[in-house]
Design a protein around this motif. Sequence first.
Motif, PDB file in Angstrom:
ATOM      1  N   LYS A 118      -8.393   7.777   2.255  1.00 46.08           N
ATOM      2  CA  LYS A 118      -9.753   7.745   1.713  1.00 46.08           C
ATOM      3  C   LYS A 118      -9.818   8.244   0.279  1.00 46.08           C
ATOM      4  N   LYS A 119      -8.781   8.933  -0.140  1.00 47.49           N
ATOM      5  CA  LYS A 119      -8.729   9.457  -1.503  1.00 47.49           C
ATOM      6  C   LYS A 119      -8.535   8.335  -2.526  1.00 47.49           C
ATOM      7  N   TYR A 120      -8.119   7.168  -2.051  1.00 45.56           N
ATOM      8  CA  TYR A 120      -7.802   6.050  -2.954  1.00 45.56           C
ATOM      9  C   TYR A 120      -8.575   4.792  -2.548  1.00 45.56           C
ATOM     10  N   PRO A 121      -9.909   4.814  -2.703  1.00 46.84           N
ATOM     11  CA  PRO A 121     -10.716   3.647  -2.306  1.00 46.84           C
ATOM     12  C   PRO A 121     -10.445   2.411  -3.144  1.00 46.84           C
ATOM     13  N   LYS A 122      -9.867   2.597  -4.362  1.00 44.58           N
ATOM     14  CA  LYS A 122      -9.552   1.435  -5.202  1.00 44.58           C
ATOM     15  C   LYS A 122      -8.438   0.592  -4.598  1.00 44.58           C
ATOM     16  N   TYR A 123      -7.554   1.238  -3.861  1.00 46.29           N
ATOM     17  CA  TYR A 123      -6.383   0.558  -3.328  1.00 46.29           C
ATOM     18  C   TYR A 123      -6.509   0.235  -1.833  1.00 46.29           C
ATOM     19  N   PHE A 124      -7.212   1.095  -1.100  1.00 51.17           N
ATOM     20  CA  PHE A 124      -7.318   0.925   0.343  1.00 51.17           C
ATOM     21  C   PHE A 124      -8.795   0.768   0.720  1.00 51.17           C
ATOM     22  N   SER A 125      -9.131  -0.423   1.184  1.00 49.48           N
ATOM     23  CA  SER A 125     -10.523  -0.758   1.496  1.00 49.48           C
ATOM     24  C   SER A 125     -10.975  -0.088   2.793  1.00 49.48           C
ATOM     25  N   ASN A 126     -12.273  -0.206   3.090  1.00 48.44           N
ATOM     26  CA  ASN A 126     -12.812   0.305   4.355  1.00 48.44           C
ATOM     27  C   ASN A 126     -12.146  -0.367   5.542  1.00 48.44           C
ATOM     28  N   LEU A 127     -11.872  -1.671   5.397  1.00 51.97           N
ATOM     29  CA  LEU A 127     -11.176  -2.405   6.455  1.00 51.97           C
ATOM     30  C   LEU A 127      -9.796  -1.805   6.694  1.00 51.97           C
ATOM     31  N   TYR A 128      -9.068  -1.556   5.630  1.00 48.69           N
ATOM     32  CA  TYR A 128      -7.714  -0.994   5.730  1.00 48.69           C
ATOM     33  C   TYR A 128      -7.753   0.359   6.443  1.00 48.69           C
ATOM     34  N   ILE A 129      -8.644   1.231   5.996  1.00 50.99           N
ATOM     35  CA  ILE A 129      -8.717   2.582   6.556  1.00 50.99           C
ATOM     36  C   ILE A 129      -9.158   2.545   8.014  1.00 50.99           C
ATOM     37  N   SER A 130     -10.112   1.675   8.336  1.00 46.64           N
ATOM     38  CA  SER A 130     -10.597   1.571   9.716  1.00 46.64           C
ATOM     39  C   SER A 130      -9.497   1.086  10.650  1.00 46.64           C
ATOM     40  N   LEU A 131      -8.700   0.129  10.190  1.00 53.82           N
ATOM     41  CA  LEU A 131      -7.603  -0.368  11.017  1.00 53.82           C
ATOM     42  C   LEU A 131      -6.541   0.711  11.224  1.00 53.82           C
ATOM     43  N   VAL A 132      -6.240   1.459  10.178  1.00 54.61           N
ATOM     44  CA  VAL A 132      -5.277   2.550  10.315  1.00 54.61           C
ATOM     45  C   VAL A 132      -5.795   3.596  11.306  1.00 54.61           C
ATOM     46  N   LYS A 133      -7.085   3.877  11.209  1.00 54.34           N
ATOM     47  CA  LYS A 133      -7.684   4.850  12.126  1.00 54.34           C
ATOM     48  C   LYS A 133      -7.606   4.369  13.565  1.00 54.34           C
ATOM     49  N   SER A 134      -7.859   3.092  13.786  1.00 58.47           N
ATOM     50  CA  SER A 134      -7.769   2.543  15.151  1.00 58.47           C
ATOM     51  C   SER A 134      -6.324   2.549  15.633  1.00 58.47           C
ATOM     52  N   GLY A 135      -5.375   2.309  14.727  1.00 58.62           N
ATOM     53  CA  GLY A 135      -3.967   2.357  15.102  1.00 58.62           C
ATOM     54  C   GLY A 135      -3.532   3.758  15.478  1.00 58.62           C
ATOM     55  N   GLU A 136      -4.044   4.752  14.761  1.00 68.60           N
ATOM     56  CA  GLU A 136      -3.737   6.142  15.101  1.00 68.60           C
ATOM     57  C   GLU A 136      -4.306   6.501  16.463  1.00 68.60           C
ATOM     58  N   ALA A 137      -5.534   6.055  16.746  1.00 69.16           N
ATOM     59  CA  ALA A 137      -6.173   6.385  18.019  1.00 69.16           C
ATOM     60  C   ALA A 137      -5.488   5.712  19.204  1.00 69.16           C
ATOM     61  N   SER A 138      -5.003   4.485  18.998  1.00 64.52           N
ATOM     62  CA  SER A 138      -4.382   3.729  20.092  1.00 64.52           C
ATOM     63  C   SER A 138      -2.883   3.959  20.208  1.00 64.52           C
ATOM     64  N   GLY A 139      -2.284   4.629  19.205  1.00 65.86           N
ATOM     65  CA  GLY A 139      -0.848   4.837  19.224  1.00 65.86           C
ATOM     66  C   GLY A 139      -0.053   3.605  18.836  1.00 65.86           C
ATOM     67  N   LYS A 140      -0.718   2.625  18.217  1.00 68.78           N
ATOM     68  CA  LYS A 140      -0.055   1.377  17.813  1.00 68.78           C
ATOM     69  C   LYS A 140      -0.146   1.182  16.300  1.00 68.78           C
ATOM     70  N   LEU A 141       0.121   2.246  15.565  1.00 65.79           N
ATOM     71  CA  LEU A 141      -0.035   2.188  14.113  1.00 65.79           C
ATOM     72  C   LEU A 141       0.907   1.169  13.482  1.00 65.79           C
ATOM     73  N   SER A 142       2.145   1.108  13.942  1.00 65.11           N
ATOM     74  CA  SER A 142       3.103   0.153  13.369  1.00 65.11           C
ATOM     75  C   SER A 142       2.646  -1.279  13.582  1.00 65.11           C
ATOM     76  N   GLU A 143       2.124  -1.560  14.782  1.00 66.77           N
ATOM     77  CA  GLU A 143       1.636  -2.910  15.088  1.00 66.77           C
ATOM     78  C   GLU A 143       0.423  -3.264  14.236  1.00 66.77           C
ATOM     79  N   VAL A 144      -0.481  -2.318  14.074  1.00 68.68           N
ATOM     80  CA  VAL A 144      -1.691  -2.545  13.275  1.00 68.68           C
ATOM     81  C   VAL A 144      -1.321  -2.772  11.815  1.00 68.68           C
ATOM     82  N   LEU A 145      -0.391  -1.971  11.289  1.00 67.95           N
ATOM     83  CA  LEU A 145       0.028  -2.134   9.898  1.00 67.95           C
ATOM     84  C   LEU A 145       0.712  -3.479   9.680  1.00 67.95           C
TER      85      LEU A 145
END
Length: 400
Positions: A118-145
Amino acid sequence: MLFAYRCLKNNQEVNGRVEADNEADAITYLKSNGYFPIQVKQVEANNTEFFDALFNKVGFDDVVNFTRQLAIMLNAGLTLIDSFDILKKQIDKKALLAVIVEIDKELRGGSSFSDSLKKYPKYFSNLYISLVKSGEASGKLSEVLGKLADDLDKSKEFMAKIKGALIYPAIVIIGMFIVGFIMMTFVLPTLLSLFKDLNADLPIQTQVLIFVSNFFSHFWWLIIIVTAATVTLTKRYLATPGGKFVFDTFSLKVPVINNIIRKSTLVNSTRTLSILIGSGVSILDALKIIIDTTTNAIYKNAFVSIHSQVERGTSLGQAMINEEIFPPILVQMTLVGEQTGHLDETLFRVSAYFQAESEAAVKALTTLIEPAILVILGVSVAFLVTAIIAPLYSIGNAIH
């Protein structure tokens, strides 16, 4: 402006830099992300920093490569900390390395990966951050990325095709205006001055050309000022919500162009919905992200309406029925996807269909533009020939 900060987070001192409009905004941003500011001061950019910012900035390709490399390493069983240790050794680009180093500090300080982005909104959009957050919650971060990297690649490829198809007509049209301005301002006044000295009766097209050419040669500076002012004021007006709405409404009524805008907007929204839902994000949260990422004001308002309907218990497909802006195929496929339980896969197929349609629409536009340019050039040349050559023949016959 760039600000250097010293802060406390989790009883540890953290140093770094953040971009903000002023010091108050920088402090507000730091506090909203769990930091306790000790010192915040503006950093004056020197010449080296200026050129680094100009030529060494983080680009779209850098984000895609970073995402894919991280996905591969996580899929291989490495932890985030280990992955960032490897990335710090592999990355040569200073700007990207600085971002990776700061994110690594955040991770070692106890922050989650999504929070550190979130410190770099120019590079990582809300979509990007939300998907990473969902990957962290589900334990499938590598798949989401991995999915995210694929989506970024497809978005880049899609936009490159549209820009590539439109760049040739755009260059030709801009060249026509530049050549026309130079001809009217510097070339034709010298040529047309011959007719004034001869005091001959000139045809109406020649008189019009002389008037326009004289205006250009005497008031070229005024034309440049008026053009620059018009462009600036138009850009400012279009940046307002009212101006954006008016422009988007008008663009959706222009033949051929409206089809491109509709299809390309639907490509982005359906693909994004597909990835979000497939990654475990709720439909309501996914719609919020769609609202934030949709640039067309008409479609944004439609998604706002759909979000409110879904929030009241209406299904996504039923909510789309109430919005005339969505084509029947999207509504029907969404309803089918909800009934079968494979909404993410269905939306992905629909996005591929809209992408093919939008590419075909762009080709149709370029097919229409090229002959139109030839017609305009032909008419312009014919007008110049009749306006210049015809009086010369008349004068020659009169002399004989």
